[in-house]
Design a protein around this motif. Structure first.
Motif, PDB file in Angstrom:
ATOM      1  N   ARG A  25      -3.651 -28.251 -53.644  1.00 13.44           N
ATOM      2  CA  ARG A  25      -2.349 -28.899 -53.492  1.00 13.44           C
ATOM      3  C   ARG A  25      -2.554 -30.086 -52.579  1.00 13.44           C
ATOM      4  N   THR A  26      -1.736 -31.114 -52.734  1.00 14.76           N
ATOM      5  CA  THR A  26      -1.906 -32.303 -51.903  1.00 14.76           C
ATOM      6  C   THR A  26      -0.579 -32.894 -51.476  1.00 14.76           C
ATOM      7  N   THR A  27      -0.594 -33.529 -50.329  1.00 20.90           N
ATOM      8  CA  THR A  27       0.555 -34.272 -49.831  1.00 20.90           C
ATOM      9  C   THR A  27       0.439 -35.749 -50.182  1.00 20.90           C
ATOM     10  N   ALA A  28      -0.644 -36.126 -50.874  1.00 21.43           N
ATOM     11  CA  ALA A  28      -0.857 -37.527 -51.259  1.00 21.43           C
ATOM     12  C   ALA A  28       0.289 -37.972 -52.181  1.00 21.43           C
ATOM     13  N   TYR A  29       0.523 -39.263 -52.195  1.00 18.26           N
ATOM     14  CA  TYR A  29       1.597 -39.838 -52.998  1.00 18.26           C
ATOM     15  C   TYR A  29       1.141 -41.186 -53.527  1.00 18.26           C
ATOM     16  N   PRO A  30       1.681 -41.621 -54.674  1.00 20.34           N
ATOM     17  CA  PRO A  30       1.309 -42.920 -55.212  1.00 20.34           C
ATOM     18  C   PRO A  30       1.991 -44.043 -54.442  1.00 20.34           C
ATOM     19  N   GLY A  31       1.420 -45.216 -54.520  1.00 18.95           N
ATOM     20  CA  GLY A  31       2.018 -46.378 -53.887  1.00 18.95           C
ATOM     21  C   GLY A  31       1.033 -47.108 -53.015  1.00 18.95           C
ATOM     22  N   ALA A  32       1.420 -48.254 -52.542  1.00 24.23           N
ATOM     23  CA  ALA A  32       0.555 -49.121 -51.739  1.00 24.23           C
ATOM     24  C   ALA A  32       0.041 -48.404 -50.504  1.00 24.23           C
ATOM     25  N   ASN A  33      -1.189 -48.719 -50.141  1.00 21.97           N
ATOM     26  CA  ASN A  33      -1.794 -48.166 -48.929  1.00 21.97           C
ATOM     27  C   ASN A  33      -1.180 -48.762 -47.687  1.00 21.97           C
TER      28      ASN A  33
END
Length: 154
Positions: A146-154
């Protein structure tokens, strides 16, 4: 932070610095978000302890921008429609927890629930190429997290 997605390793080819990943949104907050992009994989893979150790070791020359390319190869239930939401609500049990082990070692009930979630939730498959094979050589098909990562600009 709240887990947003599940990521499953479909294949790993360290010699070509390539990993195939299936990303599935399981948190309702992200069902209408854009699909994962390069920044998502930078965030997600950096959560892996082995990768983080390589990035922190300044003597090995590992670049913080370690994802060379990302290609989306398939999508599921995107964009998220009312029909997709209805199928999802009828699907039953949600994603298992990581303590149930790699996908290939789960109980048949957990593996079936996992596959139902991948089929009914928003998701996509990706070919990801990294800059150094050491970043992915510890991973194998069937690993997932599972991840807390999300799409979008760094």
């Amino acid at each position: 932070m709240t887990d947003l997605y599940a990521v499953r390793v479909l294949a790993v080819d360290p010699a070509r610095r390539r990993i195939q990943l299936r990303v599935t949104a399981f948190n309702p907050d992200v069902w209408h978000w854009p699909l994962p992009d390069k920044s998502f994989f930078l965030r997600d893979l950096e959560e892996d302890e082995t990768i983080l150790d390589l990035l922190v070791d300044e003597d090995d020359g590992m670049d913080r921008d370690f994802v060379e390319s990302v290609e989306r190869t398939a999508t599921r239930n995107y964009p998220f429609t009312a029909a997709a939401e209805e199928r999802l609500s009828e699907s039953g049990r949600g994603f298992p927890w990581e303590d149930e082990g790699p996908f290939n070692e789960m109980s048949s009930e957990s593996a079936a629930a996992f596959l139902r979630c991948e089929e009914t939730h928003v998701g996509a498959d990706y070919d990801v190429v990294v800059t150094d094979s050491r970043l992915i050589e510890h991973l194998k098909a069937g690993d997932w997290w599972r991840t807390t990562a999300y799409p979008g600009a760094n």
